[in-house]
Scaffold this active site. Structure first.
Site, PDB file in Angstrom:
ATOM      1  N   ASP A  32       0.817  -1.220   0.000  1.00  0.00           N
ATOM      2  CA  ASP A  32       0.000   0.000   0.000  1.00  0.00           C
ATOM      3  C   ASP A  32       0.853   1.273   0.000  1.00  0.00           C
ATOM      4  OD1 ASP A  32      -2.188  -1.785   0.358  1.00  0.00           O
ATOM      5  OD2 ASP A  32      -1.945  -1.696   2.525  1.00  0.00           O
ATOM      6  N   GLU A 242     -11.452   0.435  -3.197  1.00  0.00           N
ATOM      7  CA  GLU A 242     -10.595   0.965  -2.123  1.00  0.00           C
ATOM      8  C   GLU A 242      -9.386   1.660  -2.748  1.00  0.00           C
ATOM      9  OE1 GLU A 242      -9.478  -2.518   0.153  1.00  0.00           O
ATOM     10  OE2 GLU A 242      -8.253  -3.326  -1.459  1.00  0.00           O
TER      11      GLU A 242
END
Ligand code: FUB
Length: 342
Positions: A32, A242
């Site tokens: 991420d 997301e």
């Protein structure tokens, strides 16, 4: 012959494909990546993956991260420094478990680390921690940001100095449980369950000048197709899942995100930080591993896509951060990147 031997030893995916790029670090698992350039150096704020004991499920319970480590490097290809723990969950009074994808910002001479975690009631909230150094250690505010919920914060500062936080994610990220800005515990574990209605929208809120709280209630970010119609919940190839990110290129706002269960990094463009954003296509084709999460940043006139895959482990919760160059077509569209060399 030496060259042939090197090629034969090159890491390959389980399908036998060569990777477009190699992990930035191998001594810890990282994911991420939210990359920023501070003082002419890349700083990468990401998840620090660990091998926990919770079995894999659709809520991402196996992503049990407990702290953050910052990576930094002078330029792409230069040695990468893995900095010590920047923030540990034990030092966040409101947090219960699962420190997921963070982001960072610099303002007022201070560095801000934004991070999601489940609170003691197991509801995802977003917190902020501050430091005088880009690598921490960061000191967390005693409470989560008021009015924050869900996960995957991305903080973007516009040319006029105003900062906005984009956030949210469905399934394990719990966005489907938020009706407007109100929590509905019966909202389920997947999405809004309305394939023919607009998909669950990511959220955006202007930040207060001190960067510690929202300056307004979160608003829904509309993603529409070329005809101006909202992308529907059933359109899994294009709908938001997301991993929000915002960057600006030639005066346009580029909102990019993961489509989750179809594994694309997609993008949509608009004329205001609040949207609406028109779907434009894919930035990154599916990587090895279930999740895909990225950031886009410019340094020295070149644009870089930071992303992750599971090259080191082939385990979906033990990922490694990578980087590759991102290029635009003359009309401002982004050339789709294939994470494998075919
Ligand atoms: O790393 C945990 C979660 O997986 C992130 O918050 C999502 O974006 C996905 O990458």
């Amino acid at each position: 012959p030496a060259v042939v031997a090197a090629a034969a030893n090159e890491p390959r995916s389980p399908e036998g494909l060569r990777y477009l790029s190699q992990p930035l670090v191998t001594e810890i698992y990282t994911a991420d990546p939210s990359a920023h350039v501070f003082d002419n150096r890349f700083y990468i704020y990401g998840s620090h993956d660990i091998n926990g004991t919770t079995p894999e499920d659709d809520l991402g319970s196996h992503f049990e991260m407990r702290d953050y480590r910052v990576l930094s490097m002078d330029r792409v290809g230069a040695p990468v420094t893995v900095h010590p723990v920047a923030l540990d969950i034990k030092d966040v009074p409101w947090a219960g478990r699962q420190m997921w994808a963070p982001d960072a910002a610099f303002k007022n001479g201070k560095y801000y680390l934004y991070f999601p975690a489940k609170d003691k009631q197991d509801v995802f909230r977003i917190g902020v921690a501050t430091s005088n150094s880009p690598t921490g250690p960061f000191t967390a505010q005693p409470q989560a940001i008021k009015g924050s919920y869900s996960m995957d914060p991305a903080v973007f500062t516009d040319d006029d100095g105003t900062s906005y936080m984009y956030f949210g994610g469905i399934w394990g990220g719990q966005l489907q449980r938020w009706n407007g800005n109100t929590y509905n515990p019966d909202g389920g574990n997947t999405d809004l369950k309305q394939d023919n209605a607009p998909a669950a929208a990511p959220r955006v809120a202007k930040m207060r000048g001190d960067m510690l709280e929202f300056a307004e209630s979160p608003r829904q970010v509309q993603i529409v197709d070329e005809a101006g119609k909202p992308i529907l919940g059933g359109d899994h190839d294009r709908r938001f899942f997301e991993a929000s990110w915002m960057h600006k290129y030639n005066g346009k706002y580029y909102f990019s995100y993961s489509t989750g269960d179809t594994h694309f990094i997609a993008y949509a463009t608009g004329d205001s930080p609040y949207g609406p954003f028109t779907y434009r296509g894919r930035i990154l084709s599916p990587v090895q591993g279930w999740t895909s999460h990225h950031s886009i940043v410019q340094k020295d006139g070149r644009w870089w896509l930071f992303y992750h895959d599971t090259q080191l482990t082939n385990k979906t919760h033990l990922r490694n951060v990578k980087v590759t160059e991102l290029t635009y077509n003359p009309d401002g569209t982004i050339r789709t990147i294939d994470p494998f060399v075919r």
